[in-house]
Design an enzyme around this catalytic site. Structure first.
Site, short mmCIF file in Angstrom:
data_model
loop_
_atom_site.label_atom_id
_atom_site.label_comp_id
_atom_site.label_asym_id
_atom_site.label_seq_id
_atom_site.Cartn_x
_atom_site.Cartn_y
_atom_site.Cartn_z
N LYS A 22 -7.89 2.36 -12.54
CA LYS A 22 -7.72 0.94 -12.12
C LYS A 22 -7.38 0.98 -10.34
CE LYS A 22 -3.12 -0.14 -11.93
NZ LYS A 22 -2.54 -0.48 -10.88
N ASN A 23 -6.84 1.84 -9.87
CA ASN A 23 -6.38 2.35 -8.68
C ASN A 23 -7.68 2.48 -7.64
OD1 ASN A 23 -3.78 1.46 -9.21
ND2 ASN A 23 -2.95 3.46 -8.90
N CYS A 116 9.91 -5.13 -5.15
CA CYS A 116 9.41 -4.76 -6.47
C CYS A 116 10.33 -3.85 -7.20
CB CYS A 116 8.04 -4.17 -5.88
SG CYS A 116 7.35 -3.11 -6.88
N ARG A 121 8.77 -1.05 -1.05
CA ARG A 121 7.46 -1.23 -0.72
C ARG A 121 7.01 -2.22 0.49
NH1 ARG A 121 4.44 -1.01 -6.41
NH2 ARG A 121 2.67 0.01 -5.31
N ASP A 304 3.25 8.37 -10.50
CA ASP A 304 2.70 7.22 -11.22
C ASP A 304 2.67 8.12 -12.88
OD1 ASP A 304 2.43 5.29 -9.72
OD2 ASP A 304 0.24 5.22 -9.76
N ARG A 396 -1.27 -4.53 -17.21
CA ARG A 396 -2.16 -4.55 -15.80
C ARG A 396 -2.88 -3.30 -15.60
NH1 ARG A 396 2.51 -4.07 -12.11
NH2 ARG A 396 0.57 -3.50 -10.84
C1 UD1 Z 1 -0.53 3.08 -4.52
C2 UD1 Z 1 -1.03 2.91 -5.96
C3 UD1 Z 1 0.56 3.34 -6.75
C4 UD1 Z 1 1.11 4.43 -6.63
C5 UD1 Z 1 1.38 4.74 -5.02
C6 UD1 Z 1 1.79 5.83 -4.69
C7 UD1 Z 1 -2.75 1.33 -5.98
C8 UD1 Z 1 -3.21 0.01 -6.37
N1 UD1 Z 1 -1.22 1.69 -5.99
O1 UD1 Z 1 0.46 2.11 -4.12
O2 UD1 Z 1 0.01 2.93 -8.23
O3 UD1 Z 1 2.22 4.53 -7.21
O4 UD1 Z 1 0.07 4.55 -4.45
O5 UD1 Z 1 0.97 6.97 -5.19
O6 UD1 Z 1 -3.59 2.28 -5.30
N2 UD1 Z 1 5.30 2.35 2.66
C9 UD1 Z 1 5.88 2.11 3.79
N3 UD1 Z 1 4.82 1.29 4.55
C10 UD1 Z 1 3.98 0.85 4.32
C11 UD1 Z 1 3.46 1.19 3.03
C12 UD1 Z 1 4.02 2.19 2.12
O7 UD1 Z 1 6.92 2.46 4.14
O8 UD1 Z 1 3.16 0.29 5.18
C13 UD1 Z 1 5.94 3.46 1.77
C14 UD1 Z 1 6.45 2.89 0.17
O9 UD1 Z 1 7.35 1.98 0.31
C15 UD1 Z 1 6.37 4.08 -0.55
C16 UD1 Z 1 5.18 5.04 0.11
O10 UD1 Z 1 5.02 4.48 1.23
O11 UD1 Z 1 7.84 4.45 -0.44
C17 UD1 Z 1 4.16 5.19 -0.87
O12 UD1 Z 1 3.59 3.90 -1.10
P1 UD1 Z 1 1.92 3.79 -1.07
O13 UD1 Z 1 1.18 4.98 -0.99
O14 UD1 Z 1 1.67 2.61 -0.03
O15 UD1 Z 1 1.99 2.94 -2.50
P2 UD1 Z 1 0.80 1.79 -2.72
O16 UD1 Z 1 -0.41 1.87 -1.79
O17 UD1 Z 1 1.71 0.40 -2.56
#
Ligand code: UD1
Length: 425
Positions: A22-23, A116, A121, A304, A396
């Site tokens: 999915k990701n 969330c 996030r 995850d 999902r």
């Molecule tokens: C993706 C995955 C999700 C997985 C996560 C971590 C997808 C669609 N989803 O989510 O299943 O759990 O990676 O492996 O691929 N953060 C910030 N600022 C930002 C972005 C992120 O502070 O602009 C922080 C987040 O709050 C979190 C951490 O970085 O604490 C990791 O998040 P991130 O890697 O961005 O997760 P996603 O990409 O949303």
């Protein structure tokens, strides 16, 4: 809303085929906005998040046709550059259209994902990266608005190796003028898969899969065909399902090298795990041993898989400490596991689990996608019946989960409910 009812106690046996990731499918589908020519994506899992992305692409003006696990997309012209709140609130990964829209179409209006269940996030790193690439980025009335004539290559350092942030910036940089370097980039296999799809379409990307990604911008991308990599989290979940039930399962069509951290922990806890080229067989002892687990960005233990391993540790012998370092509040499933008799204490981002070896069936509620998977595992090991509500979270990201687990011998059924539900996790 549907519920899942499980009667615990049956060891899982047999073979299960892993679906596409999915990701990986989500950013790959979003990236089709970077060119007009048709892209044909195969091994796309039939899960709700993928349907949501297809709906979003359709709303933006793409022509999308899906047949089984094959999805064809072409984007001749745009009908809109807006990803509305109604859709983004059901799937945060909708933000993945931001980079492609600005880079190819000059503007994007994307609802700001809200809070969330698993943490705040934010998407600040996506936005500061785009601004560094020369986009004008503002937040107005809950929406991100980004505009640019043509993005310009630059060096971007990510404070945290955000997965979708790296994907958004890598996609945007493909059509920028000049070279972009992303430092402290995320290294997840889904990023490498997206990069290999983009390269087939004419992008010049090197370093994907390392923490330094270099993208030399090109004027345009072509269409291409691509097969999505197998879902390493679905794979890990079925291995954990075999382990928690004292079973013997073989997962096929997976990539064992993407599962090293998970396999290591399963072995450390006493499971016998044998890897082949595209399959993994796990035989579990009657009872596993407690092991400590700390989540990290890839190649660390995936956040995850944290809820699933916690369920496993409840049934193991001896204590274990599970530490969540990626999301600040991803331990909500502890409360539901406690309702099933688990002995878990939470101290900050640590969960101290006393492996008591027993769980008892109870009505529980899923709070996010992977927490639901943890509860399903707990239910399969528990005495008696467990009823899980809010399973829309599960839908999902897991394709035909009751059918796949049922084929392995789990006593599991879905009870259809009325109405639907929105998921924010
Ligand atoms: C993706 C995955 C999700 C997985 C996560 C971590 C997808 C669609 N989803 O989510 O299943 O759990 O990676 O492996 O691929 N953060 C910030 N600022 C930002 C972005 C992120 O502070 O602009 C922080 C987040 O709050 C979190 C951490 O970085 O604490 C990791 O998040 P991130 O890697 O961005 O997760 P996603 O990409 O949303």
């Amino acid at each position: 809303m549907d519920r899942i009812v499980i009667t615990g106690g049956s060891p899982l046996r047999g073979e299960v085929r892993i679906s596409g990731a999915k990701n990986a499918a989500l950013p790959i589908l979003a990236s089709t906005l970077l060119s007009g020519e048709e892209c044909v994506i195969t091994n796309v899992p039939a899960v709700v998040d993928v349907r949501t992305m297809a709906t979003l692409l359709g709303m933006l003006g793409a022509s999308v046709s899906a047949e089984g696990s094959r999805v064809a997309v072409s984007v001749q012209a745009l009908a809109s550059t807006e990803a509305p709140y109604a859709l983004v609130k059901t799937m945060r990964a909708s933000v993945l259209v931001l980079g492609p829209l600005v880079a190819r179409w000059g503007e994007a209006t994307v609802s700001l994902p809200g809070g969330c269940a698993i943490g705040t996030r934010p998407v600040n790193l996506h936005l500061s990266g785009l601004a560094k690439l020369g986009a004008e980025v503002t937040i107005e009335h809950g929406y991100i608005r980004a505009r640019a004539r043509r993005l310009r290559g630059t060096t971007i350092y990510l404070d945290f190796p955000t997965v979708t942030g790296t994907e958004n910036l890598m996609m945007a940089a493909c059509l920028a003028e000049g070279t972009t370097v992303i430092e402290n980039a995320a290294k997840e296999p889904e990023i490498t898969d997206l990069a290999s799809f983009l390269v087939k379409r004419g992008a010049r990307i090197s370093g994907a899969g390392t923490d330094l990604i270099t993208v030399e911008g090109v004027r345009e991308l072509r269409g291409a065909d691509h097969e999505v990599i197998p879902d390493r989290i679905e794979a890990g979940t079925y291995l954990a399902a075999g382990a928690i039930t004292g079973g013997d399962v073989e997962i096929t069509r997976c990539q064992p090298r993407h599962l090293e951290a998970v396999v290591m922990k399963l072995r450390e806890s006493g499971a016998q795990v044998v890897e082949a080229k595209e399959s993994i067989r796990l035989k579990a002892p009657r009872r596993l041993k407690g092991v400590d687990v700390k989540t990290f960005a890839y190649p660390g233990f995936p956040t995850d898989m944290q809820a699933q391993i916690m369920a496993l540790m409840c049934m193991a012998e001896g204590p274990s400490v599970i530490t969540e370092t990626v999301f600040e509040s991803r331990l909500i499933h502890v409360l539901e596991l406690q309702r099933m008799g688990a002995d878990i204490k939470v101290e900050g981002n640590h969960a101290v689990v006393s492996g008591t070896g027993t769980l008892t069936g109870a009505p529980v509620m899923a709070s996010d996608l992977r927490a639901s998977a943890g509860l399903i595992l707990a239910g399969m090991a528990a005495e008696g019946e467990t009823e899980i509500s809010r399973v829309y979270h599960l839908d999902r990201g897991y394709e035909r989960i009751e059918e796949k687990l049922g084929n392995l011998g789990a006593v599991i059924r879905r009870v259809k409910g009325e109405g639907g539900g929105a998921a924010a996790a």
